[in-house]
Design a protein around this motif. Structure first.
Motif, mmCIF file in Angstrom:
data_model
loop_
_atom_site.group_PDB
_atom_site.id
_atom_site.type_symbol
_atom_site.label_atom_id
_atom_site.label_comp_id
_atom_site.label_asym_id
_atom_site.label_seq_id
_atom_site.Cartn_x
_atom_site.Cartn_y
_atom_site.Cartn_z
ATOM 1 N N UNK A 1 -30.053 -47.088 14.179
ATOM 2 C CA UNK A 1 -31.485 -47.346 14.100
ATOM 3 C C UNK A 1 -31.831 -48.149 12.841
ATOM 4 N N UNK A 2 -32.928 -48.926 12.913
ATOM 5 C CA UNK A 2 -33.278 -49.776 11.775
ATOM 6 C C UNK A 2 -33.783 -49.005 10.567
ATOM 7 N N UNK A 3 -33.495 -49.558 9.399
ATOM 8 C CA UNK A 3 -34.027 -49.051 8.141
ATOM 9 C C UNK A 3 -34.024 -50.211 7.146
ATOM 10 N N UNK A 4 -34.846 -50.100 6.112
ATOM 11 C CA UNK A 4 -34.933 -51.202 5.159
ATOM 12 C C UNK A 4 -35.557 -50.726 3.868
ATOM 13 N N UNK A 5 -35.436 -51.559 2.844
ATOM 14 C CA UNK A 5 -36.023 -51.255 1.542
ATOM 15 C C UNK A 5 -36.880 -52.420 1.079
ATOM 16 N N UNK A 6 -38.023 -52.076 0.507
ATOM 17 C CA UNK A 6 -38.933 -53.053 -0.077
ATOM 18 C C UNK A 6 -38.808 -52.977 -1.597
ATOM 19 N N UNK A 7 -38.491 -54.077 -2.208
ATOM 20 C CA UNK A 7 -38.356 -54.156 -3.663
ATOM 21 C C UNK A 7 -39.597 -54.846 -4.211
ATOM 22 N N UNK A 8 -40.231 -54.271 -5.212
ATOM 23 C CA UNK A 8 -41.431 -54.893 -5.747
ATOM 24 C C UNK A 8 -41.959 -54.183 -6.972
ATOM 25 N N UNK A 9 -43.276 -54.233 -7.126
ATOM 26 C CA UNK A 9 -43.916 -53.565 -8.263
ATOM 27 C C UNK A 9 -45.269 -53.035 -7.815
ATOM 28 N N UNK A 10 -45.796 -52.069 -8.562
ATOM 29 C CA UNK A 10 -47.068 -51.458 -8.217
ATOM 30 C C UNK A 10 -48.221 -52.207 -8.881
ATOM 31 N N UNK A 11 -49.295 -52.369 -8.108
ATOM 32 C CA UNK A 11 -50.490 -53.057 -8.595
ATOM 33 C C UNK A 11 -51.704 -52.232 -8.181
ATOM 34 N N UNK A 12 -52.563 -51.906 -9.140
ATOM 35 C CA UNK A 12 -53.726 -51.076 -8.827
ATOM 36 C C UNK A 12 -54.755 -51.865 -8.021
ATOM 37 N N UNK A 13 -55.348 -51.202 -7.024
ATOM 38 C CA UNK A 13 -56.395 -51.821 -6.226
ATOM 39 C C UNK A 13 -57.725 -51.742 -6.961
ATOM 40 N N UNK A 14 -58.506 -52.785 -6.852
ATOM 41 C CA UNK A 14 -59.839 -52.764 -7.441
ATOM 42 C C UNK A 14 -60.771 -51.928 -6.571
ATOM 43 N N UNK A 15 -61.896 -51.521 -7.137
ATOM 44 C CA UNK A 15 -62.870 -50.747 -6.375
ATOM 45 C C UNK A 15 -63.374 -51.541 -5.171
ATOM 46 N N UNK A 16 -63.521 -52.859 -5.337
ATOM 47 C CA UNK A 16 -63.973 -53.707 -4.233
ATOM 48 C C UNK A 16 -62.939 -53.746 -3.113
ATOM 49 N N UNK A 17 -61.658 -53.814 -3.472
ATOM 50 C CA UNK A 17 -60.604 -53.834 -2.456
ATOM 51 C C UNK A 17 -60.563 -52.515 -1.700
ATOM 52 N N UNK A 18 -60.708 -51.422 -2.414
ATOM 53 C CA UNK A 18 -60.701 -50.106 -1.772
ATOM 54 C C UNK A 18 -61.825 -50.021 -0.751
ATOM 55 N N UNK A 19 -62.983 -50.545 -1.111
ATOM 56 C CA UNK A 19 -64.130 -50.490 -0.209
ATOM 57 C C UNK A 19 -63.985 -51.489 0.944
ATOM 58 N N UNK A 20 -63.637 -52.729 0.634
ATOM 59 C CA UNK A 20 -63.575 -53.773 1.655
ATOM 60 C C UNK A 20 -62.478 -53.515 2.685
ATOM 61 N N UNK A 21 -61.364 -52.945 2.236
ATOM 62 C CA UNK A 21 -60.249 -52.682 3.144
ATOM 63 C C UNK A 21 -60.324 -51.290 3.765
ATOM 64 N N UNK A 22 -61.388 -50.548 3.438
ATOM 65 C CA UNK A 22 -61.569 -49.195 3.974
ATOM 66 C C UNK A 22 -60.303 -48.361 3.773
ATOM 67 N N UNK A 23 -59.807 -48.419 2.549
ATOM 68 C CA UNK A 23 -58.526 -47.799 2.224
ATOM 69 C C UNK A 23 -58.556 -46.290 2.444
ATOM 70 N N UNK A 24 -59.643 -45.633 2.037
ATOM 71 C CA UNK A 24 -59.692 -44.176 2.150
ATOM 72 C C UNK A 24 -59.569 -43.749 3.602
ATOM 73 N N UNK A 25 -60.362 -44.354 4.491
ATOM 74 C CA UNK A 25 -60.326 -43.985 5.906
ATOM 75 C C UNK A 25 -58.956 -44.273 6.509
ATOM 76 N N UNK A 26 -58.382 -45.419 6.149
ATOM 77 C CA UNK A 26 -57.058 -45.770 6.679
ATOM 78 C C UNK A 26 -56.008 -44.773 6.233
ATOM 79 N N UNK A 27 -55.976 -44.479 4.934
ATOM 80 C CA UNK A 27 -54.927 -43.613 4.401
ATOM 81 C C UNK A 27 -55.053 -42.190 4.928
ATOM 82 N N UNK A 28 -56.295 -41.701 5.008
ATOM 83 C CA UNK A 28 -56.494 -40.339 5.502
ATOM 84 C C UNK A 28 -56.154 -40.248 6.989
ATOM 85 N N UNK A 29 -56.303 -41.353 7.723
ATOM 86 C CA UNK A 29 -55.881 -41.359 9.124
ATOM 87 C C UNK A 29 -54.374 -41.157 9.222
#
Length: 238
Positions: A140-168
């Motif tokens: 079965x498939x598996x993979x790794x994402x290599x990167x870095x963490x970047x904080x979301x702005x308050x506008x991004x959290x609101x515009x992308x409806x992050x809370x509703x998406x994540x809680x879903x």
């Protein structure tokens, strides 16, 4: 990787008995002139990976312990050692975007403390098919994402409806959303820089790096149209 003769004999017997790939193709793709079933292209593999990112909810965050002194009474011999820990993620950015997973970073958690101290970070995922049909996990498939963490702005959290998406994805995470009374937390994205993919056995799946432009060019239609092993039709290597 060199396999011992006894292990090669065992794998050869298993290959004959259960249609597993030949031993030399378990960990790598066969030479291009080797007759075999069609192996998915790099882009097709990127589509599969993006669908896994969209459907799965748990992954392993891998970081490295810092060498600096810690107040948490950490054993001295783990300085510089890697550690992988389960964590939640969600595919909460626009699916026509860059494919950066969203993570609710708990400041007290080891992974995020290590990052704050300068550690690199990767997110490893694997596909869990809904089918109860017996299958080798190695196929079965598996993979790794290599990167870095970047904080979301308050506008991004609101515009992308992050809370509703994540809680879903994670209903229980409502208890430690930013502003809760238990732990300090914040919304971050893992900015993907590299993608390493293992689609399954090397004689029927691509194994190797997926270029970032392939990862980011996957469309929403492609994510919705493909089916992974155990997901009905249109799956590669099922």
């Amino acid at each position: 990787m060199h396999l011992q003769p006894a292990l090669l004999l065992l794998l050869s017997a298993l290959t004959t008995a259960s249609n597993l790939p030949s031993p030399q193709h378990i960990f790598s793709n066969p030479p291009s002139d080797t007759p075999t079933r069609r192996i998915p292209s790099v882009h097709e593999s990127a589509v599969q990976a993006r669908r896994i990112l969209h459907l799965e909810t748990l992954g392993t965050l891998s970081t490295i312990f810092p060498s600096a002194h810690s107040a948490e009474h950490r054993p001295s011999d783990v300085s510089g050692a890697p550690i992988g820990l389960m964590d939640y993620f969600g595919d909460c950015e626009p699916r026509t975007g860059k494919g950066n997973p969203t993570i609710l970073a708990i400041s007290i958690a080891t992974s995020f403390k290590n990052v704050a101290a300068g550690s690199n970070i990767t997110l490893s995922l694997r596909w869990h098919p809904p089918s109860h049909r017996p299958v080798s996990a190695a196929a079965l498939p598996r993979f790794s994402l290599v990167g870095y963490l970047e904080e979301l702005s308050a506008a991004e959290v609101q515009d992308q409806r992050v809370v509703a998406c994540f809680v879903k994805y994670h209903p229980d995470a409502v208890a430690w959303l930013p502003g809760n009374r238990i732990h300090e937390s914040k919304w971050v994205r893992l900015v993907v820089q590299e993608v390493y993919w293992i689609g399954g056995f090397g004689d029927r799946a691509y194994i190797g790096w997926i270029p970032l432009d392939e990862w980011q060019s996957v469309t929403e239609h492609e994510i919705d149209d493909i089916r992974l092993p155990g997901e009905n039709t249109h799956s590669w290597g099922a």
